[in-house]
Design a protein around this motif. Structure first.
Motif, PDB file in Angstrom:
ATOM      1  N   CYS A 199      44.487  45.659  60.883  1.00 61.32           N
ATOM      2  CA  CYS A 199      43.606  46.304  59.990  1.00 61.32           C
ATOM      3  C   CYS A 199      42.596  47.098  60.829  1.00 61.32           C
ATOM      4  CB  CYS A 199      42.779  45.235  59.334  1.00 61.32           C
ATOM      5  SG  CYS A 199      43.705  44.225  58.059  1.00 61.32           S
ATOM      6  N   HIS A 200      42.281  48.130  60.242  1.00 65.00           N
ATOM      7  CA  HIS A 200      41.534  49.153  60.855  1.00 65.00           C
ATOM      8  C   HIS A 200      40.207  48.676  61.403  1.00 65.00           C
ATOM      9  CE1 HIS A 200      39.703  52.915  62.071  1.00 65.00           C
ATOM     10  NE2 HIS A 200      38.742  52.725  61.086  1.00 65.00           N
ATOM     11  N   ASN A 201      39.663  48.687  62.656  1.00 63.80           N
ATOM     12  CA  ASN A 201      38.549  48.040  63.084  1.00 63.80           C
ATOM     13  C   ASN A 201      38.498  46.693  63.476  1.00 63.80           C
ATOM     14  OD1 ASN A 201      37.257  50.337  64.051  1.00 63.80           O
ATOM     15  ND2 ASN A 201      36.324  50.708  62.237  1.00 63.80           N
ATOM     16  N   ASN A 255      41.978  53.749  67.713  1.00 60.99           N
ATOM     17  CA  ASN A 255      41.020  53.731  66.857  1.00 60.99           C
ATOM     18  C   ASN A 255      41.436  54.459  65.451  1.00 60.99           C
ATOM     19  OD1 ASN A 255      38.581  52.247  66.094  1.00 60.99           O
ATOM     20  ND2 ASN A 255      37.461  54.332  66.648  1.00 60.99           N
ATOM     21  N   SER A 256      42.418  55.199  65.561  1.00 63.23           N
ATOM     22  CA  SER A 256      42.619  56.222  64.305  1.00 63.23           C
ATOM     23  C   SER A 256      43.540  55.403  63.574  1.00 63.23           C
ATOM     24  CB  SER A 256      43.148  57.420  64.728  1.00 63.23           C
ATOM     25  OG  SER A 256      44.233  57.711  65.473  1.00 63.23           O
ATOM     26  N   ILE A 257      44.287  54.430  64.250  1.00 62.01           N
ATOM     27  CA  ILE A 257      45.594  54.005  63.431  1.00 62.01           C
ATOM     28  C   ILE A 257      45.144  53.054  62.245  1.00 62.01           C
ATOM     29  CG2 ILE A 257      47.674  52.513  63.682  1.00 62.01           C
ATOM     30  CD1 ILE A 257      47.910  53.454  66.437  1.00 62.01           C
ATOM     31  N   ILE A 302      32.286  48.894  56.656  1.00 61.47           N
ATOM     32  CA  ILE A 302      31.669  47.982  57.632  1.00 61.47           C
ATOM     33  C   ILE A 302      32.328  46.710  57.697  1.00 61.47           C
ATOM     34  CG2 ILE A 302      29.783  47.285  56.320  1.00 61.47           C
ATOM     35  CD1 ILE A 302      29.584  47.815  60.194  1.00 61.47           C
ATOM     36  N   SER A 303      32.554  46.458  56.584  1.00 59.91           N
ATOM     37  CA  SER A 303      33.227  45.054  56.279  1.00 59.91           C
ATOM     38  C   SER A 303      34.432  44.761  56.857  1.00 59.91           C
ATOM     39  CB  SER A 303      33.034  44.591  54.932  1.00 59.91           C
ATOM     40  OG  SER A 303      33.788  45.420  53.806  1.00 59.91           O
ATOM     41  N   GLU A 304      35.147  45.688  57.320  1.00 58.30           N
ATOM     42  CA  GLU A 304      36.514  45.802  57.843  1.00 58.30           C
ATOM     43  C   GLU A 304      36.591  45.347  59.073  1.00 58.30           C
ATOM     44  OE1 GLU A 304      37.843  50.220  58.772  1.00 58.30           O
ATOM     45  OE2 GLU A 304      36.828  49.702  56.883  1.00 58.30           O
ATOM     46  N   ILE A 305      35.505  44.842  59.876  1.00 62.37           N
ATOM     47  CA  ILE A 305      35.527  45.180  61.293  1.00 62.37           C
ATOM     48  C   ILE A 305      35.946  43.798  61.837  1.00 62.37           C
ATOM     49  CG2 ILE A 305      33.902  45.273  63.161  1.00 62.37           C
ATOM     50  CD1 ILE A 305      32.253  47.285  61.795  1.00 62.37           C
ATOM     51  N   SER A 306      35.557  42.912  61.478  1.00 65.88           N
ATOM     52  CA  SER A 306      36.093  41.277  61.741  1.00 65.88           C
ATOM     53  C   SER A 306      37.417  40.993  61.325  1.00 65.88           C
ATOM     54  CB  SER A 306      34.918  40.433  61.604  1.00 65.88           C
ATOM     55  OG  SER A 306      35.221  39.140  62.100  1.00 65.88           O
ATOM     56  N   ASP A 307      37.875  39.909  62.312  1.00 64.70           N
ATOM     57  CA  ASP A 307      39.156  39.173  62.070  1.00 64.70           C
ATOM     58  C   ASP A 307      38.583  38.739  60.533  1.00 64.70           C
ATOM     59  OD1 ASP A 307      40.004  40.129  64.130  1.00 64.70           O
ATOM     60  OD2 ASP A 307      40.545  37.945  64.974  1.00 64.70           O
TER      61      ASP A 307
END
Length: 218
Positions: free
Chosen positions: A8-10, A201-203, A212-217
């Motif tokens: 998942c991105h980021n 980082n582009s994938i 912002i909420s995609e950042i963590s596992d």
């Protein structure tokens, strides 16, 4: 067989993508919307935990991003990105690698959850403040180390820098980079300028569900 990575991105899978690009290994990436266990329930058939990242290499299946970095470097003998047990800084290498999640990323996941993931009525500003302070305090040794070192160990860029670099990047995404010491901010900027980081980082960015909420596992 090609290495397969679910991403998942980021998220912390960025660590693994970055490493794969640095290592120039063949791999197939499966980009998913975040959170995958809710947005793509078929993923549970691949990884019953529903967490990202997930790596499959032949019969080996891994769910922890830092373990994936060490596995890839050891399995494929990518000496330029690792230290061996005979290196004098091998203990430091392992410590930085595992500190990246246990010490640095852990408080950031609480900041992220209670500032972004939870509904308004369940958000906890005090938790966000407390664990932001916790994170910054845990950077003390890193800040001191970067006063005299370009990279973390062995006088070279290694997977330890990838692991710690992602944690700093997550802090940046949460706006905490405004508190980074100058040497630490320069270190992160240097890491983010690497072509492998830029490509990784582009994938999957085009199917990201959050900013912002995609950042963590998950």
């Amino acid at each position: 067989m090609t290495i397969n990575l679910w991403h998942c991105h980021n998220s912390r899978s960025l660590r693994v993508l970055w490493a794969l690009e640095e290592m120039q290994l063949d791999y197939q990436v499966h980009s998913l919307p975040f959170p995958p266990r809710f947005k793509d329930e078929s993923f549970l058939e691949v990884n019953s935990l529903g967490t990202i990242p997930f790596l499959k290499d032949n019969n080996c299946e891994l769910t922890e991003s830092t373990a994936m970095l060490l596995y890839l470097a050891e399995k494929y003998q990518v000496n330029k990105l690792r230290l061996t047990i005979n290196d004098s800084e091998y203990g430091d290498f392992l410590n930085w690698l595992f500190q990246s999640d246990a010490t640095f990323t852990f408080p950031l996941t609480l900041v992220l959850r209670y500032s972004q993931f939870e509904s308004i009525e369940r958000q906890q500003p005090q938790v966000v403040e407390d664990y932001s302070i916790w994170f910054m305090a845990r950077l003390k040794r890193l800040n001191e180390h970067l006063l005299t070192h370009k990279y973390l160990c062995g006088d070279k860029f290694t997977i330890a820098d990838i692991a710690v670099g992602y944690s700093l990047y997550l802090g940046k995404m949460l706006g905490l980079d405004q508190y980074f010491k100058p040497q630490t901010a320069k270190y992160l900027t240097r890491l983010m300028a690497r072509p492998a980081f830029i490509k990784a980082n582009s994938i999957g960015k085009n199917i990201a569900n959050y900013e912002i909420s995609e950042i963590s596992d998950d």
